[in-house]
Design a protein around this motif. Structure first.
Motif, PDB file in Angstrom:
ATOM      1  N   ARG A   1       0.963  -0.911   0.638  1.00 16.86           N
ATOM      2  CA  ARG A   1      -0.154  -0.060  -0.308  1.00 16.86           C
ATOM      3  C   ARG A   1       1.119   1.208   0.154  1.00 16.86           C
ATOM      4  O   ARG A   1       0.480   2.220  -0.576  1.00 16.86           O
ATOM      5  CB  ARG A   1      -1.064  -0.201   1.305  1.00 16.86           C
TER       6      ARG A   1
ATOM      7  N   VAL B   1      -7.903   1.339  16.200  1.00 18.63           N
ATOM      8  CA  VAL B   1      -8.058   2.033  15.578  1.00 18.63           C
ATOM      9  C   VAL B   1      -9.604   2.573  15.689  1.00 18.63           C
ATOM     10  O   VAL B   1     -10.241   3.226  14.152  1.00 18.63           O
ATOM     11  CB  VAL B   1      -8.779   1.284  14.330  1.00 18.63           C
TER      12      VAL B   1
ATOM     13  N   TYR C   1      12.154   6.831   7.340  1.00 16.46           N
ATOM     14  CA  TYR C   1      11.419   8.439   8.496  1.00 16.46           C
ATOM     15  C   TYR C   1      13.507   8.482   8.105  1.00 16.46           C
ATOM     16  O   TYR C   1      13.963   7.254   8.568  1.00 16.46           O
ATOM     17  CB  TYR C   1      11.057   7.088   9.511  1.00 16.46           C
TER      18      TYR C   1
ATOM     19  N   TYR D   1       4.990   1.036  19.590  1.00 21.12           N
ATOM     20  CA  TYR D   1       5.834   0.466  19.441  1.00 21.12           C
ATOM     21  C   TYR D   1       7.349   0.483  20.751  1.00 21.12           C
ATOM     22  O   TYR D   1       7.186   1.606  21.161  1.00 21.12           O
ATOM     23  CB  TYR D   1       6.213   1.287  18.073  1.00 21.12           C
TER      24      TYR D   1
ATOM     25  N   GLN E   1       3.849  -0.573   4.348  1.00 21.89           N
ATOM     26  CA  GLN E   1       2.697  -0.792   4.587  1.00 21.89           C
ATOM     27  C   GLN E   1       1.140  -1.073   3.713  1.00 21.89           C
ATOM     28  O   GLN E   1       1.691  -0.988   2.244  1.00 21.89           O
ATOM     29  CB  GLN E   1       1.673   1.061   5.175  1.00 21.89           C
TER      30      GLN E   1
ATOM     31  N   TYR F   1      -1.999  -2.245  19.274  1.00 19.56           N
ATOM     32  CA  TYR F   1      -2.585  -0.716  18.303  1.00 19.56           C
ATOM     33  C   TYR F   1      -4.254  -0.619  18.184  1.00 19.56           C
ATOM     34  O   TYR F   1      -4.484  -1.471  19.072  1.00 19.56           O
ATOM     35  CB  TYR F   1      -2.498  -0.172  16.461  1.00 19.56           C
TER      36      TYR F   1
ATOM     37  N   TYR G   1      -6.458   6.453  14.379  1.00 18.81           N
ATOM     38  CA  TYR G   1      -5.501   5.244  14.427  1.00 18.81           C
ATOM     39  C   TYR G   1      -5.083   4.753  15.627  1.00 18.81           C
ATOM     40  O   TYR G   1      -3.914   6.798  15.183  1.00 18.81           O
ATOM     41  CB  TYR G   1      -4.874   4.431  13.124  1.00 18.81           C
TER      42      TYR G   1
ATOM     43  N   PHE H   1       7.224   3.204   3.036  1.00 17.98           N
ATOM     44  CA  PHE H   1       7.976   5.006   3.968  1.00 17.98           C
ATOM     45  C   PHE H   1       9.290   5.164   4.338  1.00 17.98           C
ATOM     46  O   PHE H   1      10.234   3.693   4.469  1.00 17.98           O
ATOM     47  CB  PHE H   1       7.133   4.732   5.118  1.00 17.98           C
TER      48      PHE H   1
ATOM     49  N   ARG I   1      -4.980  10.104   8.173  1.00 19.27           N
ATOM     50  CA  ARG I   1      -5.490   9.393   6.731  1.00 19.27           C
ATOM     51  C   ARG I   1      -5.227   9.830   5.693  1.00 19.27           C
ATOM     52  O   ARG I   1      -5.600  10.985   6.149  1.00 19.27           O
ATOM     53  CB  ARG I   1      -7.338   8.630   7.513  1.00 19.27           C
TER      54      ARG I   1
ATOM     55  N   TYR J   1       4.645   4.948  -3.174  1.00 15.22           N
ATOM     56  CA  TYR J   1       2.876   3.716  -3.700  1.00 15.22           C
ATOM     57  C   TYR J   1       3.872   3.105  -4.767  1.00 15.22           C
ATOM     58  O   TYR J   1       2.710   1.550  -4.656  1.00 15.22           O
ATOM     59  CB  TYR J   1       1.959   5.253  -3.725  1.00 15.22           C
TER      60      TYR J   1
ATOM     61  N   GLY K   1      -7.169   5.094  -0.256  1.00 16.70           N
ATOM     62  CA  GLY K   1      -6.780   3.466  -1.023  1.00 16.70           C
ATOM     63  C   GLY K   1      -5.253   4.076  -1.261  1.00 16.70           C
ATOM     64  O   GLY K   1      -3.996   3.055  -1.655  1.00 16.70           O
ATOM     65  N   ARG K   2      -4.623   4.725  -1.010  1.00 13.38           N
ATOM     66  CA  ARG K   2      -3.286   5.670  -0.313  1.00 13.38           C
ATOM     67  C   ARG K   2      -2.918   4.939   1.314  1.00 13.38           C
ATOM     68  O   ARG K   2      -4.136   5.170   2.185  1.00 13.38           O
ATOM     69  CB  ARG K   2      -3.281   7.020  -0.355  1.00 13.38           C
ATOM     70  N   ALA K   3      -1.631   5.069   1.009  1.00  7.70           N
ATOM     71  CA  ALA K   3      -1.045   4.645   2.337  1.00  7.70           C
ATOM     72  C   ALA K   3      -1.375   5.698   3.579  1.00  7.70           C
ATOM     73  O   ALA K   3      -1.715   6.889   3.122  1.00  7.70           O
ATOM     74  CB  ALA K   3       0.513   4.614   2.032  1.00  7.70           C
ATOM     75  N   ASP K   4      -1.266   5.266   5.238  1.00 13.68           N
ATOM     76  CA  ASP K   4      -1.417   6.223   5.939  1.00 13.68           C
ATOM     77  C   ASP K   4      -0.352   6.731   6.915  1.00 13.68           C
ATOM     78  O   ASP K   4       0.454   5.450   7.127  1.00 13.68           O
ATOM     79  CB  ASP K   4      -2.224   5.545   6.544  1.00 13.68           C
ATOM     80  N   THR K   5      -0.424   7.405   6.406  1.00 11.06           N
ATOM     81  CA  THR K   5       1.728   8.036   7.339  1.00 11.06           C
ATOM     82  C   THR K   5       1.375   7.608   8.910  1.00 11.06           C
ATOM     83  O   THR K   5      -0.001   9.131   9.232  1.00 11.06           O
ATOM     84  CB  THR K   5       1.527   9.516   6.841  1.00 11.06           C
ATOM     85  N   GLN K   6       2.210   7.614   9.783  1.00 10.56           N
ATOM     86  CA  GLN K   6       2.291   7.718  11.354  1.00 10.56           C
ATOM     87  C   GLN K   6       2.854   8.912  11.646  1.00 10.56           C
ATOM     88  O   GLN K   6       4.562   8.500  10.838  1.00 10.56           O
ATOM     89  CB  GLN K   6       2.537   6.239  11.768  1.00 10.56           C
ATOM     90  N   TYR K   7       2.705   9.184  12.424  1.00 12.91           N
ATOM     91  CA  TYR K   7       3.346  10.287  12.879  1.00 12.91           C
ATOM     92  C   TYR K   7       3.541  10.204  14.402  1.00 12.91           C
ATOM     93  O   TYR K   7       3.120   9.638  15.432  1.00 12.91           O
ATOM     94  CB  TYR K   7       2.632  11.756  13.291  1.00 12.91           C
ATOM     95  N   PHE K   8       5.007  10.325  14.637  1.00 20.82           N
ATOM     96  CA  PHE K   8       5.546   9.712  15.768  1.00 20.82           C
ATOM     97  C   PHE K   8       6.037  10.366  17.599  1.00 20.82           C
ATOM     98  O   PHE K   8       5.930  11.697  17.479  1.00 20.82           O
ATOM     99  CB  PHE K   8       6.792   8.669  15.682  1.00 20.82           C
TER     100      PHE K   8
ATOM    101  N   ILE L   1      -2.421   7.583  13.418  1.00 23.32           N
ATOM    102  CA  ILE L   1      -2.389   8.442  11.534  1.00 23.32           C
ATOM    103  C   ILE L   1      -3.365   9.546  11.731  1.00 23.32           C
ATOM    104  O   ILE L   1      -4.276   9.627  11.889  1.00 23.32           O
ATOM    105  CB  ILE L   1      -2.853   6.714  11.180  1.00 23.32           C
TER     106      ILE L   1
ATOM    107  N   TYR M   1      -0.954   3.743  18.114  1.00 22.95           N
ATOM    108  CA  TYR M   1      -0.290   2.541  18.102  1.00 22.95           C
ATOM    109  C   TYR M   1       1.069   2.348  19.084  1.00 22.95           C
ATOM    110  O   TYR M   1       1.805   3.562  19.371  1.00 22.95           O
ATOM    111  CB  TYR M   1       0.929   2.728  16.111  1.00 22.95           C
TER     112      TYR M   1
END
Lengths: 113, 116
Positions: free
Chosen positions: A31, B50, A36, B35, A91, B48, B31, A34, B96, A51, B100-107, B94, B33
């Motif tokens: 999907r 949702v 980082y 780690y 992902q 995680y 969402y 990434f 969103r 993508y 259909g596109r990937a979701d970016t995670q921010y830490f 996340i 998470y």
């Protein structure tokens, strides 16, 4: 099971010496991939999302590329402030994936002045 | 926005003690998470969520528990601390992406935990 392998584990460059970091992956339907950046004692900082195969993205001295099996992070004329650990993650597709990320172990980059 | 915040920054526990690592985000992300990152290693997913009231296990859930009673908060509980839980813990949320596109995670900035 999704897997991400990064190489090399560590890379030491002289300022201005261009190079590339590799991220090989296997995933059940990509999907997104990434990149980082992580500085010591801090959380990962988002750089790029790729993508599909053939896609490229650039930010300052960094360029990320993607094929069906791997991604490269090219660093052109690096500076000491580019020193950090670079993490790659994938992902997978699927509504049940919860948009989880599978990470590689990272490449620790050191740029000497 | 403060983004993702974590407390405490550092903590030393004795074997068998319990503690809760706090994580809060003010971006209205659904969402979230948790780690852990061991020295020289990548990040491993613990749990995680949702959405409020919904949690699920990641790769390394043993020894941990989570709850999600609000959108903003996602605490991680260690019930009986063990030396193997010495690590740096990161929370993420996340933004969103398009359908259909990937979701970016921010830490968040992380919590450094040592169990002695």
């Amino acid at each position: 099971e999704d897997q991400v392998t990064q190489s090399p584990e560590a890379l030491r460059l002289q300022e201005g010496e261009s190079s590339s970091l590799n991220c090989s992956y296997t995933v059940s339907g990509l999907r997104g991939l990434f990149w980082y950046r992580q500085d010591p004692g801090k959380g990962p900082e988002f750089l790029f999302t790729l993508y599909s195969a053939g896609e490229e993205k650039e930010k300052e001295r960094l360029k990320a590329t993607l094929t069906k099996k791997e991604s490269f992070l090219h660093i052109t004329a690096p500076k000491p402030e580019d020193s950090a650990t670079y993490l790659c993650a994938v992902q997978a597709r699927g509504e049940t994936s919860g948009s989880r990320l599978t990470f590689g172990e990272g490449t620790q980059l050191t740029v000497n002045p | 926005n403060a983004g993702v915040t974590q407390t405490p920054k550092f903590r030393i526990l004795k074997i068998g003690q319990s503690m809760t690592l706090q994580c809060t985000q003010d971006m209205n992300h659904n969402y979230m998470y948790w780690y852990r990152q061991d020295p020289g290693m990548g990040l491993k997913l613990i749990y995680y969520s949702v959405g409020a009231g919904i949690t699920d296990k990641g790769e390394v859930p043993n020894g941990y528990n989570v709850s999600r009673s609000t959108t903003e908060d996602f605490p991680l509980r260690l019930e009986l601390a063990a030396p193997s839980q010495t690590s740096v813990y990161f929370c993420a949320s996340i933004l969103r992406g398009l359908a259909g596109r990937a979701d970016t995670q921010y830490f968040g900035p992380g919590t450094r935990l040592t169990v002695l």
